[in-house]
Design an enzyme around this catalytic site. Structure first.
Site, PDB file in Angstrom:
ATOM      1  N   LYS A 160      17.963  98.156  96.761  1.00  0.00           N
ATOM      2  CA  LYS A 160      17.697  98.970  95.576  1.00  0.00           C
ATOM      3  C   LYS A 160      16.189  98.879  95.355  1.00  0.00           C
ATOM      4  O   LYS A 160      15.696  98.090  94.543  1.00  0.00           O
ATOM      5  CB  LYS A 160      18.515  98.448  94.388  1.00  0.00           C
ATOM      6  CG  LYS A 160      18.586  99.422  93.230  1.00  0.00           C
ATOM      7  CD  LYS A 160      19.618  98.989  92.212  1.00  0.00           C
ATOM      8  CE  LYS A 160      19.430  99.695  90.879  1.00  0.00           C
ATOM      9  NZ  LYS A 160      19.609 101.146  90.895  1.00  0.00           N
TER      10      LYS A 160
HETATM   11  N1  PMP Z   1      23.457 104.834  94.018  1.00  0.00           N
HETATM   12  C1  PMP Z   1      22.209 104.771  93.526  1.00  0.00           C
HETATM   13  C2  PMP Z   1      21.124 105.486  94.235  1.00  0.00           C
HETATM   14  C3  PMP Z   1      21.952 104.054  92.338  1.00  0.00           C
HETATM   15  O1  PMP Z   1      20.715 104.008  91.836  1.00  0.00           O
HETATM   16  C4  PMP Z   1      23.009 103.427  91.665  1.00  0.00           C
HETATM   17  C5  PMP Z   1      22.742 102.668  90.396  1.00  0.00           C
HETATM   18  N2  PMP Z   1      22.360 101.358  90.642  1.00  0.00           N
HETATM   19  C6  PMP Z   1      24.292 103.512  92.222  1.00  0.00           C
HETATM   20  C7  PMP Z   1      24.479 104.224  93.401  1.00  0.00           C
HETATM   21  C8  PMP Z   1      25.464 102.841  91.569  1.00  0.00           C
HETATM   22  O2  PMP Z   1      25.343 101.457  91.687  1.00  0.00           O
HETATM   23  P1  PMP Z   1      25.952 100.492  90.594  1.00  0.00           P
HETATM   24  O3  PMP Z   1      27.368 100.878  90.434  1.00  0.00           O
HETATM   25  O4  PMP Z   1      25.800  99.144  91.192  1.00  0.00           O
HETATM   26  O5  PMP Z   1      25.159 100.656  89.348  1.00  0.00           O
END
Ligand code: PMP
Length: 306
Positions: A160
């Site tokens: 991320k």
């Molecule tokens: N894809 C992207 C590109 C994101 O930024 C997020 C948010 N973190 C997600 C998917 C979903 O991840 P999560 O459920 O862990 O928030």
């Protein structure tokens, strides 16, 4: 209210710093090249007080992101967990969005990034709804993005990483400019990847499908939905999905910490299913809201009380 001009405290490199003083220099390395990583975490109010949802999973992903980017974490996982709990506690928040970020400082410039210090900050503030409250019921209008999602060998999709979000912002702002609320990004081969900040699921004939984890983020909400499906005995297939499969799906929804479980009403001007939130989406949404608010005993281990 500006994000910089607020009362409260921000955890920065091991100390709680007054909100307005939590500053970095303009030559901060991550600001220039985008190499850093972060998390989006949420705390909800429960009958036993505020609790962070799936804190350990978020901290684990932050450490994996830093490892992928080859940034040496200066704190342990326990310390990073405690920093997040403290950011909520010391700001007296009942519910909060949390932003931990790992970044390089202003110790040097240039792409070699040697001799740089790795810094960590955690801020928490009240940010009740990412999308409008009606969107959770009615669903949102989405367009397929003209921007391709990152290829697995261009940026590291399992991290991320700050820089990855330039692609998300281009896609989201294009979608908004064309009258939609979110973008659906395809991977470099043309298969469905994810939203600008969400994973995506479609339901067809009683089976839930979601893109395999190549160019999309390993979402924690995605995993939560898959955990619920196991409980409900609903099969989930992780596989390549085409955009026209989304057009003909019975239901479709996005998942993410900020977006939670969000029905997709329309993609590229085509209604999905009945064009309303479908029954499985509604069921998974209510399981999710119950879990985050501490109303599901079976999922109590996902809550870290502040
Ligand atoms: N894809 C992207 C590109 C994101 O930024 C997020 C948010 N973190 C997600 C998917 C979903 O991840 P999560 O459920 O862990 O928030």
């Amino acid at each position: 209210m500006s994000m910089a001009d607020r009362d409260g405290l921000i955890w920065l490199d091991g100390e709680m710093v007054p909100w307005r003083d939590a500053k970095v220099h303009v030559l901060t390395h991550t600001l220039h090249y985008g190499l850093g990583c972060f998390e989006g975490v949420r705390a909800y109010n429960t009958s036993k007080g505020p609790a962070i949802f799936r804190l350990q999973q978020h901290t684990d992903r932050l450490f994996r992101s830093a490892h992928i980017l080859n940034m040496k974490m200066p704190f342990s996982k326990d310390e990073v967990n405690e920093a997040q709990l403290r950011a909520v506690r010391d700001n007296n928040l009942d519910e909060a969005y949390l932003r931990p970020m790992v970044f390089y400082g202003a110790e040097g410039m240039g792409l070699r990034a040697d001799n740089l210090k790795v810094h960590l900050m955690v801020a928490a503030w009240s940010w009740p709804s990412y999308m409008s409250p009606e969107a959770k019921e009615l669903g949102i209008k989405v367009r397929t993005s003209s921007y391709t999602r990152h290829h697995v060998n261009i940026t590291m999709c399992k991290a991320k990483a700050n820089g990855n979000y330039m692609n998300s912002m281009l896609a989201l702002n294009e979608a908004i400019a064309s009258g939609c609320e979110e973008a659906l990004l395809l991977d470099n081969e043309g298969y469905v990847a994810e939203g600008s900040g969400e994973n995506v699921f479609i339901l067809r004939d009683g089976v839930l499908h979601t893109p395999e984890l190549t160019s999309c983020l390993e979402g924690i909400t995605r995993q939560t939905i898959m955990d619920f499906c196991k409980e409900l005995d609903i099969p989930v297939r992780e596989r390549r999905i085409t955009r026209d499969e989304v057009y003909v799906a019975d239901e479709a929804f996005f998942t993410g910490t900020a977006a939670e479980v969000l029905p997709i009403r329309e993609l590229d001007g085509r209604l999905i299913g009945t064009g309303k939130r479908g029954p499985l989406t509604e069921k998974l949404q209510s399981m999710y809201f119950d879990a985050v608010k501490g109303k599901r005993e079976a999922n109590s281990s996902w809550l870290s009380f502040v």
